[in-house]
Enzyme design. Sequence first.
Site, PDB file in Angstrom:
ATOM      1  N   LYS A 262      -6.308   4.022   8.985  1.00 14.19           N
ATOM      2  CA  LYS A 262      -5.361   5.203   7.939  1.00 14.19           C
ATOM      3  C   LYS A 262      -5.775   6.604   8.150  1.00 14.19           C
ATOM      4  O   LYS A 262      -4.981   7.423   8.382  1.00 14.19           O
ATOM      5  CB  LYS A 262      -5.223   4.818   6.578  1.00 14.19           C
ATOM      6  CG  LYS A 262      -4.041   3.574   6.645  1.00 14.19           C
ATOM      7  CD  LYS A 262      -4.067   3.029   5.121  1.00 14.19           C
ATOM      8  CE  LYS A 262      -3.111   2.006   5.092  1.00 14.19           C
ATOM      9  NZ  LYS A 262      -3.157   1.388   3.601  1.00 14.19           N
TER      10      LYS A 262
ATOM     11  N   SER B  60       1.003  -1.227   0.022  1.00  9.41           N
ATOM     12  CA  SER B  60       0.122   0.045   0.085  1.00  9.41           C
ATOM     13  C   SER B  60       0.969   1.343   0.055  1.00  9.41           C
ATOM     14  O   SER B  60       0.262   2.414  -0.233  1.00  9.41           O
ATOM     15  CB  SER B  60      -1.105   0.031   1.276  1.00  9.41           C
ATOM     16  OG  SER B  60      -0.497   0.208   2.467  1.00  9.41           O
TER      17      SER B  60
END
Length: 780
Positions: free
Chosen positions: A721, A678
């Site tokens: 996140k 990611s």
Amino acid sequence: MNTQDTIQVRELPVFPLRNTLLFPFMVGPFSAGRRASIAAIEAALASEDKLLLVVAQRDAGVEEPRGDDLFTLGTKAVIKRMARSEETIEVILQGVERVRITEVTQTRGHLRAHVEPAPVVLEPGAEAEALQREVVSLAGRFQALAQTVTRIDVDELARQVQDPMQLVYLLASVIGLDLEKAQRLLETSEQIPAMKLLHEHMRREYQILELRKEIAGQAETAMGREQREYLLRQQLRAIKEELGEQDPEGAEATGVRRRFEEAELPAEVRREAERELSRLESIPAASPEHQVIRTRLDLILELPWGRHTDDNLDLGRARRILDEDHYDLTEIKERILEQLAVLKLNPEAKAPILCFVGPPGVGKTSLGQSIARALGRKFERFSLGGMHDEAELRGHRRTYVGAMPGRIIQALRRVESSNPLLMLDEVDKLGRDFRGDPASALLEILDPAQNYQFRDNYLDLPFDLSKVFFITTANAMDTIPGPLLDRMEILRLSGYSDEEKLEIAKRYLLERQRTQAGLSEAQFTIPDEIIAKVIRRYTREAGVRELERMLGRLARKLALQVAEGQGDVPSITPDRLPDLLGSERFQPEEARKELPPGVATGLAWTATGGDVLYVEAIQRPDGDKLTLTGQLGEVMRESAQAAQSYILSQTQRLGIESPKPGLHIHVPAGAIPKDGPSAGATMATAVASLYTRRAVRSDTAMTGEITLTGLVLPVGGIKEKLLAARRAGLKRVILPKQNEKDLRDLPEPVRREMEVVLVDRVEDVLRAAMREPPAALAAA
Ligand SMILES: Nc1ncnc2c1ncn2[C@@H]1O[C@H](COP(=O)(O)OP(=O)(O)OP(=O)(O)O)[C@@H](O)[C@H]1O
Ligand SMILES: [Mg+2]
């Protein structure tokens, strides 16, 4: 340089082990429950290199070992992974080197040791070579005989190892030496004697295996002898009865027999019990065999054959209970209610196997308890963490000395019901080795097509598990074995925002801690601003476990004041917090204010929540290599390469002139291992920013996997996140377009405050991230 440096004396926190040890080079899971051990691990975690000393206790019974209770040879080890549960810390350790303890001291609640390296003296040559071949071939035969599921290719390994001691320690771990032998091996300081010792142990273990095989083969013949003996004993008993003599064994057996007559048992079980009962009557009480049979009969008697609780399928009530126990978690609660509805319409329906995945302390276990309460089922749980022996799940065969039923059967015996809710914690931390793969046993246990006649090795009778409601839990999905993952329905619980934590505290935690401390509502009210401060300054976690602990501490402090009769309890104000809870533990983390070209802000997802991380790239005048540092995993390294390749393929569009391929990419916060795809978007941005000399906006973070053709693919952990970005004061986040659906799960304040830019391609990322994007991009 002083002398200490030259002989490399180091001081390390000590993690004392009972009945086991860790060899250098080996990796293994350990669980710390003792306070001093936990403190030692915490100390190691707080250090830069995460090193500690693992060393075995001379006597496993010593609860609080001191220097003298430890062997003087141990292993310096590094903490690879760590997970906390209520009372223990689980760690995965890797042995680094063999060390000798020179001094042990006690500080801050744990032992610390001065250690010096004690490398094994290598003795290369023909003898070592021959010995190595011998142990390798023995290991092959050993594995074949042990019929292990997961075989280690020893030949291959022998070719690969750099240090011959690595192979020695590996094989020693494979055959599973007891501590005394293992410690002796660890203490052997020259290669050839160590190999000889290993060889001797392997031979012995091999012979035992062979013998065991033989005995199993003889079982049938033994049966005949037993029967003859039985007949003789029956006759003896008849004679004794004639003479009016006491017969204690007979009396005991009669007692057990009576209990069996009253018990409700399936026909097959009754037949087997009958057989065992007559064996019991035929064997003298003093014989160890007698006790073995007796214990098994007790187990058979105590197991809930067909005994079950009736489900409460009142949906309204269930909904009320679920809401009563947990804040939000709407999706999961709905899924549970759906299941109740199904059970209501079709009582025979197979329960799905659910798997709750989420960071620690977000309510996985307690939600399981709540579901059991709503359904009116019994609740039981155990942890699969670090389990690597199949027999732990499925039991040992009774021919084994000290055999026991597996954890599943033990749990059923405890709950006294055949349809409990059984929670299996930490499926993501299952181990495996030559003793068999517990994951495959688990597969069978969870498979509705097989589990209606689950056979525990010890019990050796089929038990119907099909009515058990299984829920597993995990912190992360990537280490759950694939076939298991297929069988389970994943339900995610994500971390909570500060606002959500405040709500949970107000509605659930405060009340609970207040009652536990025995305070009345008037005595214990805490203003929101205080709770908010506790959340921000005293805890850093995805869940609310630490928060609950802190509130509990507050409640107890107040209870003490009330009990000491200090009249009216003063209300809690922000400036009293340090008195009550100690000084603040966390400073708010802040994002970097200014980013030079080559630096971009990324977002990482870890098992404990989200984190902001920076990717830093600089040009290296020499060479054409890509250097990567910061403990990056394989996947992350690959995405760095892909990022560079893609950016270099776009030099024209990006206006990059004569790019030099020599790059160094670093991701600080080094001690934390990082992996996953990611960070691709962040890497590409950092590289593009460096080559174009255009800085990236410091208020913007990004996440996304990239492909070599510049596509941006979706990633996991969006909520964590974003919470991390917000905590660090960032305002904008660039996300893959395909993650749009995850935005629904965001709490309202986060959605309101954060600007989210959704992108399909790397170019979109660059355009959104750079302060002044290259002209060609801006036009696109
Ligand atoms: N949404 C919520 N509402 C109310 N209480 C909650 C919520 N989430 C967590 N808690 C409380 O937080 C505490 C910790 O939760 P729990 O032990 O279930 O965590 P867990 O997810 O099982 O963590 P681990 O992965 O470490 O096992 C419990 O007391 C639980 O009741
Ligand atoms: Mg739990």
